[in-house]
Design a protein around this motif. Structure first.
Motif, mmCIF file in Angstrom:
data_model
loop_
_atom_site.group_PDB
_atom_site.id
_atom_site.type_symbol
_atom_site.label_atom_id
_atom_site.label_comp_id
_atom_site.label_asym_id
_atom_site.label_seq_id
_atom_site.Cartn_x
_atom_site.Cartn_y
_atom_site.Cartn_z
ATOM 1 N N PRO A 180 -4.344 -10.270 2.623
ATOM 2 C CA PRO A 180 -4.322 -9.551 1.345
ATOM 3 C C PRO A 180 -5.743 -9.223 0.906
ATOM 4 C CG PRO A 180 -2.881 -11.468 1.265
ATOM 5 C CD PRO A 180 -3.666 -11.573 2.538
ATOM 6 N N TYR B 75 0.794 -1.230 0.000
ATOM 7 C CA TYR B 75 0.000 0.000 0.000
ATOM 8 C C TYR B 75 0.829 1.283 0.000
ATOM 9 C CZ TYR B 75 -4.387 -2.511 0.277
ATOM 10 O OH TYR B 75 -5.464 -3.314 -0.020
ATOM 11 N N GLU C 297 -6.169 -6.543 -7.962
ATOM 12 C CA GLU C 297 -5.595 -7.086 -6.729
ATOM 13 C C GLU C 297 -5.404 -5.942 -5.735
ATOM 14 O OE1 GLU C 297 -1.801 -9.741 -5.130
ATOM 15 O OE2 GLU C 297 -2.094 -9.436 -7.285
ATOM 16 N N TYR C 298 -4.345 -5.152 -5.899
ATOM 17 C CA TYR C 298 -4.152 -3.958 -5.083
ATOM 18 C C TYR C 298 -4.494 -2.692 -5.871
ATOM 19 C CZ TYR C 298 -1.689 -6.488 -1.340
ATOM 20 O OH TYR C 298 -1.364 -7.330 -0.303
ATOM 21 N N TRP C 299 -4.028 -2.632 -7.133
ATOM 22 C CA TRP C 299 -4.145 -1.379 -7.888
ATOM 23 C C TRP C 299 -4.195 -1.678 -9.380
ATOM 24 C CZ3 TRP C 299 0.762 1.706 -9.343
ATOM 25 C CH2 TRP C 299 0.426 2.869 -10.042
#
Length: 258
Positions: free
Chosen positions: A190, A97, A242-244
């Motif tokens: 996650p 992050y 997923e994250y970005w």
């Protein structure tokens, strides 16, 4: 930080100022940006963003990064965020992050390290830097924001438009999958991978669609062309988050055919 840390910081400031006299270290992001860009210099805001990871609210950290990057961009400069100091305090699932929130805000990562295991985000920034760091890009907020996203992700602060030659425009939005916990000192899993996220785009009057793409650093930097579904608005299906993931929509004036 202690005496040793304070001494190191003073030495770093002195060395940077001596070698790069146009760079400003310290102060608020807005003040630093104005001072540094007054004579067309660069800008380094050496704030406490990295330390804010210790027990802070994730959403507050994200907003702080956006504010700092936007303040620098508005003055024609760049934000460089020192995030390395806070990463060891984060659980492994949270460690992407700091990189994601820094880059999605349009800022540079300082002190990136192979030990962080985040080289894919650095590679993404090098490959697709024009979408992150173009000082001509401007944020689109409120009614002028052409995107719509119903999935519970962070996106509204990450909308920009970038002018290109020939009156073409690139509309850019980042989708950030929020952390599973509210605070940075929580041990989290996650984020759940989201698939087939629907993103709508209102085509501005007088413009035609050239193309749309999804860009991601996960698992490695890559670009996927998106197939638009045309109705009252253009609908894009983002295959994976997923994250970005960053979405780029390019338009051109209707009379320009190539």
């Amino acid at each position: 930080m202690g005496d040793a840390g304070a001494s190191l910081t003073r030495g770093l400031r002195a060395a940077l100022t001596a070698k790069y006299p146009r760079f400003v270290v310290g102060g608020s992001p807005t003040d630093a940006a104005r001072k540094a860009t007054a004579d067309k210099g660069g800008m380094l805001f050496d704030g406490e963003i990295g330390q804010r990871f210790a027990g802070a609210c994730w959403e507050e950290v994200a907003n702080e990064m956006l504010f700092a990057a936007r303040a620098a961009r508005d003055e024609g400069g760049y934000q460089v965020s020192r995030i390395a100091g806070g990463i060891p305090a984060l659980c492994w699932a949270a460690r992407p992050y700091p990189y994601v929130l820094t880059l999605a805000a349009g800022a540079h990562v300082a002190d990136a390290s192979p030990a962080h295991g985040m080289s894919r985000y650095c590679a993404f920034a090098m490959r697709y830097g024009e979408f992150l760091y173009d000082v001509k890009a401007r944020p689109l907020l409120g009614e002028v924001n052409p995107f719509g996203v119903t999935a519970p992700v962070w996106w509204q602060g990450y909308v920009t438009v970038r002018p290109l030659p020939g009156r073409r425009l690139q509309y850019i939005v980042s989708l950030v999958n929020p952390p599973a916990g509210e605070r940075t000192d929580e041990v989290i899993a996650p984020p759940k991978v989201r698939e087939n996220i629907l993103v709508t785009f209102r085509l501005p009057q007088g413009e035609r669609l050239v193309g749309a793409w999804a860009l991601s650093a996960e698992p490695e930097p890559r670009t996927v062309a998106l197939e638009p579904q045309v109705g009252e608005a253009i609908t894009l299906t983002v295959p994976r988050l997923e994250y970005w993931t960053m979405i780029v929509v390019e338009t051109a004036p209707e009379e320009v055919k190539k």
